[in-house]
Design a protein around this motif. Structure first.
Motif, PDB file in Angstrom:
ATOM      1  N   GLY A  74       0.797  -1.226   0.000  1.00 37.66           N
ATOM      2  CA  GLY A  74       0.000   0.000   0.000  1.00 37.66           C
ATOM      3  C   GLY A  74       0.822   1.264   0.000  1.00 37.66           C
ATOM      4  O   GLY A  74       0.303   2.346   0.270  1.00 37.66           O
ATOM      5  N   PHE A  75       2.118   1.150  -0.279  1.00 35.56           N
ATOM      6  CA  PHE A  75       3.030   2.292  -0.326  1.00 35.56           C
ATOM      7  C   PHE A  75       3.101   3.047   1.003  1.00 35.56           C
ATOM      8  O   PHE A  75       3.279   4.262   1.033  1.00 35.56           O
ATOM      9  CB  PHE A  75       2.676   3.243  -1.479  1.00 35.56           C
ATOM     10  CG  PHE A  75       2.885   2.625  -2.835  1.00 35.56           C
ATOM     11  CD1 PHE A  75       4.149   2.519  -3.371  1.00 35.56           C
ATOM     12  CD2 PHE A  75       1.806   2.119  -3.556  1.00 35.56           C
ATOM     13  CE1 PHE A  75       4.347   1.930  -4.614  1.00 35.56           C
ATOM     14  CE2 PHE A  75       2.001   1.515  -4.796  1.00 35.56           C
ATOM     15  CZ  PHE A  75       3.278   1.421  -5.329  1.00 35.56           C
ATOM     16  N   ASP A  76       2.969   2.319   2.084  1.00 35.51           N
ATOM     17  CA  ASP A  76       3.083   2.917   3.417  1.00 35.51           C
ATOM     18  C   ASP A  76       4.552   3.261   3.677  1.00 35.51           C
ATOM     19  O   ASP A  76       5.378   2.364   3.862  1.00 35.51           O
ATOM     20  CB  ASP A  76       2.589   1.919   4.463  1.00 35.51           C
ATOM     21  CG  ASP A  76       2.728   2.436   5.885  1.00 35.51           C
ATOM     22  OD1 ASP A  76       3.164   3.588   6.075  1.00 35.51           O
ATOM     23  OD2 ASP A  76       2.405   1.677   6.815  1.00 35.51           O
ATOM     24  N   PRO A  77       4.915   4.545   3.698  1.00 25.45           N
ATOM     25  CA  PRO A  77       6.330   4.898   3.854  1.00 25.45           C
ATOM     26  C   PRO A  77       6.933   4.412   5.162  1.00 25.45           C
ATOM     27  O   PRO A  77       8.109   4.022   5.196  1.00 25.45           O
ATOM     28  CB  PRO A  77       6.331   6.433   3.790  1.00 25.45           C
ATOM     29  CG  PRO A  77       5.069   6.789   3.085  1.00 25.45           C
ATOM     30  CD  PRO A  77       4.077   5.734   3.501  1.00 25.45           C
ATOM     31  N   ALA A  78       6.152   4.423   6.244  1.00 30.08           N
ATOM     32  CA  ALA A  78       6.678   3.982   7.537  1.00 30.08           C
ATOM     33  C   ALA A  78       7.065   2.511   7.487  1.00 30.08           C
ATOM     34  O   ALA A  78       8.134   2.113   7.965  1.00 30.08           O
ATOM     35  CB  ALA A  78       5.651   4.236   8.634  1.00 30.08           C
ATOM     36  N   MET A  79       6.197   1.694   6.880  1.00 29.21           N
ATOM     37  CA  MET A  79       6.480   0.273   6.795  1.00 29.21           C
ATOM     38  C   MET A  79       7.666   0.020   5.860  1.00 29.21           C
ATOM     39  O   MET A  79       8.564  -0.772   6.158  1.00 29.21           O
ATOM     40  CB  MET A  79       5.232  -0.469   6.299  1.00 29.21           C
ATOM     41  CG  MET A  79       5.415  -1.986   6.144  1.00 29.21           C
ATOM     42  SD  MET A  79       6.050  -2.375   4.490  1.00 29.21           S
ATOM     43  CE  MET A  79       6.575  -4.065   4.764  1.00 29.21           C
ATOM     44  N   LEU A  80       7.671   0.701   4.719  1.00 29.12           N
ATOM     45  CA  LEU A  80       8.731   0.479   3.742  1.00 29.12           C
ATOM     46  C   LEU A  80      10.093   0.949   4.259  1.00 29.12           C
ATOM     47  O   LEU A  80      11.126   0.419   3.854  1.00 29.12           O
ATOM     48  CB  LEU A  80       8.390   1.187   2.424  1.00 29.12           C
ATOM     49  CG  LEU A  80       7.169   0.623   1.686  1.00 29.12           C
ATOM     50  CD1 LEU A  80       6.848   1.476   0.471  1.00 29.12           C
ATOM     51  CD2 LEU A  80       7.383  -0.829   1.282  1.00 29.12           C
ATOM     52  N   ASN A  81      10.091   1.914   5.151  1.00 28.53           N
ATOM     53  CA  ASN A  81      11.347   2.398   5.715  1.00 28.53           C
ATOM     54  C   ASN A  81      12.028   1.380   6.609  1.00 28.53           C
ATOM     55  O   ASN A  81      13.243   1.441   6.800  1.00 28.53           O
ATOM     56  CB  ASN A  81      11.122   3.702   6.495  1.00 28.53           C
ATOM     57  CG  ASN A  81      11.385   4.933   5.655  1.00 28.53           C
ATOM     58  OD1 ASN A  81      12.515   5.410   5.567  1.00 28.53           O
ATOM     59  ND2 ASN A  81      10.346   5.432   5.009  1.00 28.53           N
ATOM     60  N   ILE A  82      11.253   0.456   7.166  1.00 28.24           N
ATOM     61  CA  ILE A  82      11.856  -0.545   8.056  1.00 28.24           C
ATOM     62  C   ILE A  82      11.878  -1.931   7.420  1.00 28.24           C
ATOM     63  O   ILE A  82      12.321  -2.892   8.045  1.00 28.24           O
ATOM     64  CB  ILE A  82      11.104  -0.603   9.405  1.00 28.24           C
ATOM     65  CG1 ILE A  82       9.642  -1.007   9.205  1.00 28.24           C
ATOM     66  CG2 ILE A  82      11.212   0.740  10.135  1.00 28.24           C
ATOM     67  CD1 ILE A  82       8.893  -1.251  10.512  1.00 28.24           C
ATOM     68  N   ALA A  83      11.404  -2.023   6.176  1.00 30.68           N
ATOM     69  CA  ALA A  83      11.412  -3.320   5.494  1.00 30.68           C
ATOM     70  C   ALA A  83      12.857  -3.784   5.298  1.00 30.68           C
ATOM     71  O   ALA A  83      13.713  -3.006   4.868  1.00 30.68           O
ATOM     72  CB  ALA A  83      10.700  -3.215   4.146  1.00 30.68           C
ATOM     73  N   PRO A  84      13.144  -5.048   5.590  1.00 27.57           N
ATOM     74  CA  PRO A  84      14.519  -5.555   5.481  1.00 27.57           C
ATOM     75  C   PRO A  84      14.948  -5.745   4.030  1.00 27.57           C
ATOM     76  O   PRO A  84      14.133  -5.700   3.100  1.00 27.57           O
ATOM     77  CB  PRO A  84      14.445  -6.901   6.204  1.00 27.57           C
ATOM     78  CG  PRO A  84      13.027  -7.342   6.026  1.00 27.57           C
ATOM     79  CD  PRO A  84      12.205  -6.083   6.070  1.00 27.57           C
ATOM     80  N   ASP A  85      16.227  -5.986   3.838  1.00 35.23           N
ATOM     81  CA  ASP A  85      16.777  -6.177   2.497  1.00 35.23           C
ATOM     82  C   ASP A  85      16.070  -7.317   1.766  1.00 35.23           C
ATOM     83  O   ASP A  85      15.855  -7.249   0.548  1.00 35.23           O
ATOM     84  CB  ASP A  85      18.274  -6.477   2.577  1.00 35.23           C
ATOM     85  CG  ASP A  85      19.083  -5.265   3.013  1.00 35.23           C
ATOM     86  OD1 ASP A  85      18.553  -4.134   2.973  1.00 35.23           O
ATOM     87  OD2 ASP A  85      20.257  -5.450   3.393  1.00 35.23           O
ATOM     88  N   ASP A  86      15.701  -8.388   2.484  1.00 36.11           N
ATOM     89  CA  ASP A  86      15.053  -9.541   1.849  1.00 36.11           C
ATOM     90  C   ASP A  86      13.731  -9.147   1.191  1.00 36.11           C
ATOM     91  O   ASP A  86      13.359  -9.691   0.150  1.00 36.11           O
ATOM     92  CB  ASP A  86      14.808 -10.654   2.869  1.00 36.11           C
ATOM     93  CG  ASP A  86      16.080 -11.386   3.254  1.00 36.11           C
ATOM     94  OD1 ASP A  86      17.111 -11.160   2.574  1.00 36.11           O
ATOM     95  OD2 ASP A  86      16.053 -12.164   4.226  1.00 36.11           O
ATOM     96  N   TYR A  87      13.011  -8.237   1.823  1.00 36.48           N
ATOM     97  CA  TYR A  87      11.737  -7.756   1.276  1.00 36.48           C
ATOM     98  C   TYR A  87      11.951  -7.187  -0.125  1.00 36.48           C
ATOM     99  O   TYR A  87      11.214  -7.517  -1.064  1.00 36.48           O
ATOM    100  CB  TYR A  87      11.171  -6.681   2.206  1.00 36.48           C
ATOM    101  CG  TYR A  87       9.908  -5.996   1.731  1.00 36.48           C
ATOM    102  CD1 TYR A  87       8.658  -6.477   2.078  1.00 36.48           C
ATOM    103  CD2 TYR A  87       9.976  -4.839   0.945  1.00 36.48           C
ATOM    104  CE1 TYR A  87       7.499  -5.835   1.654  1.00 36.48           C
ATOM    105  CE2 TYR A  87       8.825  -4.187   0.506  1.00 36.48           C
ATOM    106  CZ  TYR A  87       7.595  -4.695   0.869  1.00 36.48           C
ATOM    107  OH  TYR A  87       6.451  -4.060   0.439  1.00 36.48           O
ATOM    108  N   TRP A  88      12.967  -6.362  -0.268  1.00 38.64           N
ATOM    109  CA  TRP A  88      13.245  -5.718  -1.543  1.00 38.64           C
ATOM    110  C   TRP A  88      13.808  -6.710  -2.556  1.00 38.64           C
ATOM    111  O   TRP A  88      13.500  -6.638  -3.751  1.00 38.64           O
ATOM    112  CB  TRP A  88      14.187  -4.539  -1.332  1.00 38.64           C
ATOM    113  CG  TRP A  88      13.580  -3.528  -0.413  1.00 38.64           C
ATOM    114  CD1 TRP A  88      13.816  -3.388   0.930  1.00 38.64           C
ATOM    115  CD2 TRP A  88      12.584  -2.567  -0.744  1.00 38.64           C
ATOM    116  NE1 TRP A  88      13.027  -2.391   1.441  1.00 38.64           N
ATOM    117  CE2 TRP A  88      12.275  -1.859   0.445  1.00 38.64           C
ATOM    118  CE3 TRP A  88      11.927  -2.213  -1.931  1.00 38.64           C
ATOM    119  CZ2 TRP A  88      11.332  -0.837   0.470  1.00 38.64           C
ATOM    120  CZ3 TRP A  88      11.002  -1.191  -1.912  1.00 38.64           C
ATOM    121  CH2 TRP A  88      10.705  -0.516  -0.718  1.00 38.64           C
TER     122      TRP A  88
END
Length: 229
Positions: A74-88
């Motif tokens: 959902g393009f949540d910046p707060a969540m994406l800021n803490i997403a780990p390298d594996d997520y990306w």
């Protein structure tokens, strides 16, 4: 530089008269109240859409957009800021989206950018709505430096897409500026061209009271796209 009235008259002639031109313009209006209220996730979503549009057929991106929304949480910046390298890393093989690694990683960088704007100004939408209209080139420079892959036309279309009152320096708009006497370079995209473009729009806005969006569109409508320029 010639009066904008001459440019408007030329656009009216090309588009079937004053009423027909006005009908075209009515479809496109800035909305800074809506922009100020826009959530940070929608700002980041529009950044991402514009970035992926570049180099791809837009209808392909639009067709896959629900997948983008799901894949990027959902393009949540707060969540994406803490997403780990594996997520990306996993996103680079996610069939719900266009698997372009550089553009995927731009979302990570722009999530951080949007969060920074929110911390500094309350929200990214407030920041973009409140930036002075007469300094669009300054805002575009900021997008290029602090954002990821938001330079050039991508940044201009992003600002237009979120409802900010802004011009888009398409080839037709640049041709109109040259015909009006603005001494642009051959490309129209050189650094020295930017203040000239800004000043022309500032002068036209003072002359007419029109929004940058309408000035930009009238300028484009006034040019015969079938002719070389």
């Amino acid at each position: 530089m010639i009066s904008f009235e001459a440019i408007r008259q030329r656009a009216e002639q090309r588009k079937g008269g004053a009423a027909a031109l006005q009908a075209l313009l009515e479809k496109h209006r800035p909305d800074h109240d809506r922009l100020r209220a826009m959530s940070d996730d929608r700002i980041l979503a529009d950044m991402t859409r514009r970035i992926f549009y570049s180099g791809f057929v837009q209808k392909v991106i639009d067709a896959k957009w629900p997948g983008f929304e799901a894949a990027f949480s959902g393009f949540d910046p707060a969540m994406l800021n803490i997403a780990p390298d594996d997520y990306w890393h996993e996103l680079t093989s996610d069939e719900r989206i266009i698997r372009n690694g550089a553009k995927i990683m731009s979302v990570r960088a722009n999530a951080a950018f949007v969060r920074e704007l929110a911390r500094e100004h309350g929200s990214a939408g407030v920041f973009f709505a409140d930036w002075p209209r007469e300094d669009q080139i300054g805002l575009l420079e900021l997008l290029s430096k602090r954002g990821s892959r938001l330079g050039g036309m991508t940044g201009q279309y992003f600002l237009r897409g979120i409802g900010r009152d802004s011009f888009v320096a398409t080839m037709d708009v640049l041709a109109c500026l040259r015909s009006a006497g603005v001494p642009l370079s051959a490309s129209g995209t050189a650094k020295k061209d930017q203040p000239l473009i800004q000043q022309a729009f500032n002068d036209w806005a003072a002359e007419t009271g029109l929004s940058f969006i309408h000035l930009s569109r009238i300028s484009a409508y006034s040019i015969d796209a079938a002719q070389p320029h």
